[in-house]
Design an enzyme around this catalytic site. Structure first.
Site, mmCIF file in Angstrom:
data_model
loop_
_atom_site.group_PDB
_atom_site.id
_atom_site.type_symbol
_atom_site.label_atom_id
_atom_site.label_comp_id
_atom_site.label_asym_id
_atom_site.label_seq_id
_atom_site.Cartn_x
_atom_site.Cartn_y
_atom_site.Cartn_z
ATOM 1 N N CYS A 1 -2.030 10.385 -6.622
ATOM 2 C CA CYS A 1 -3.162 10.196 -5.704
ATOM 3 C C CYS A 1 -4.111 11.396 -5.768
ATOM 4 C CB CYS A 1 -2.688 10.006 -4.270
ATOM 5 S SG CYS A 1 -4.110 9.791 -3.163
ATOM 6 N N LYS B 1 0.837 -1.208 0.000
ATOM 7 C CA LYS B 1 0.000 0.000 0.000
ATOM 8 C C LYS B 1 0.868 1.253 0.000
ATOM 9 C CE LYS B 1 -3.607 2.753 1.015
ATOM 10 N NZ LYS B 1 -4.603 3.087 -0.011
HETATM 11 C C1 DHB Z 1 -5.422 6.550 -2.429
HETATM 12 C C2 DHB Z 1 -5.954 6.536 -3.684
HETATM 13 C C3 DHB Z 1 -5.131 6.538 -4.781
HETATM 14 O O1 DHB Z 1 -5.605 6.530 -6.039
HETATM 15 C C4 DHB Z 1 -3.768 6.570 -4.583
HETATM 16 O O2 DHB Z 1 -2.963 6.588 -5.635
HETATM 17 C C5 DHB Z 1 -3.236 6.564 -3.326
HETATM 18 C C6 DHB Z 1 -4.081 6.559 -2.247
HETATM 19 C C7 DHB Z 1 -6.301 6.568 -1.270
HETATM 20 O O3 DHB Z 1 -7.334 7.249 -1.332
HETATM 21 O O4 DHB Z 1 -5.958 5.959 -0.250
#
Ligand code: DHB
Length: 315
Positions: A128, A43
């Site tokens: 993100c 993650k």
């Molecule tokens: C999250 C969503 C994303 O698309 C990403 O690249 C990183 C984090 C999120 O909302 O946690």
């Protein structure tokens, strides 16, 4: 048949997981490692543990699309670099994803990640859409260049033999593809570009409630799943055309079948990542999609994914 090389790494399969769903814990990483996935990607991490945006923050319509605005809930980079997390990947290449709140955080996490022997590669998330108050980095071309300039100058990364790549948002217009690729081509620290992250700032409405389906950002979130597959293919194709041959393209976005992987390969992908389908189906999706791709390659008479890459025919 599915073996591929990504920068300095050999992956026994070109199919692995995207950072995001089912990647936040040692237990989840272990389950990916136990599947047919060719690598294990954690993650996206921030420097410190954080809980993310308010709930509800995800929505799914199976086989159509998903929306999320999780806001990067994660256990902090230290967790993903600890021996337990590294060990969870077993013999598979273990990759971490960095998504700091600012450049200093990303550089600090890079310093930590390059120092961990069991980390085979690093993906820097420049895409993100869900951190409130922080625009998508790679839509700001000056910032994209500044980030890559700092990364390229990072002594620890330069001295390391680890895979390094960047996760990109989708682009939708020719000049944007060209500008992004031209900037990335300036930096030889980049081994791969992973395209695409979610399509940012989509909106799903709950008709009965007459409200957005998710709470954060007044319902705006990143769109993923089958609905984004076609945008993802276009981004892989364009990035492959525009990036230097030394930079691999990793295809991400809406993949749910062996046929989808095959199409990504035709467009020039060296490997693919699977996010939403993994979220919905669990890690057994890697086994199913692997079997489907192998059957398709066999039916078409291909001995290796390397024979398919970039072979999309023209009219
Ligand atoms: C999250 C969503 C994303 O698309 C990403 O690249 C990183 C984090 C999120 O909302 O946690």
């Amino acid at each position: 048949m599915l073996r591929t090389s990504l920068g300095p790494l050999t992956l026994e399969s070109c199919i692995y997981n995207a950072s995001g769903p089912r990647t936040g814990s040692v237990d989840a990483l272990g389950k990916i490692a136990a599947s047919a996935a060719g690598a294990v990607l954690a993650k996206s991490a921030t420097v410190a543990e954080q809980s993310g945006n308010d709930l509800p923050r995800t929505w799914q319509a199976d086989k159509v699309a998903s929306l999320n605005s999780e806001g990067l809930p994660n256990k902090g980079i230290g967790y993903y670099l600890a021996p337990d997390a590294v060990a969870a990947a077993g013999t598979k290449p273990y990759l971490v994803s960095l998504s700091g709140h600012n450049l200093a955080d990303n550089l600090a996490m890079l310093t930590e990640a390059v120092a961990v022997e069991g980390v085979a590669g690093i993906e820097l998330n420049l895409a993100c859409p869900n951190v409130i108050g922080h625009p998508i980095i790679a839509y700001d071309f000056d910032q994209l260049r500044d980030v890559l300039t700092a990364v390229q100058a990072h002594a620890g990364l330069r001295a390391s033999d680890k895979l390094f790549g960047i996760k990109m948002p989708p682009y939708f217009d020719g000049p944007h593809f060209e500008k992004a690729a031209a900037i990335i081509n300036e930096f030889d620290c980049v081994h791969f570009v992973a395209s695409i992250n979610t399509i940012g700032n989509a909106l799903v409405i709950d008709t009965e409630a007459e409200m957005p389906a998710i709470r954060p950002k007044n319902g705006f979130g990143g769109l993923s799943g089958p609905a984004v597959k076609y945008t993802a293919l276009a981004n892989v194709k364009k990035m492959r055309e525009l990036l230097s041959p030394r930079i691999a393209v990793v295809g991400v976005g809406g993949i749910e079948s062996g046929e989808d992987v095959f199409n990504m390969l035709l467009c020039g992908a060296t490997a693919v990542q699977i996010g939403t389908c993994h979220w919905i189906e669990g890690p057994k999706c890697f086994d199913r999609i692997t079997a489907e791709l192998e059957a398709l390659l066999q039916r078409k008479g291909y001995a290796s994914v390397n024979d398919v890459r970039g072979k999309l025919r023209e009219w």
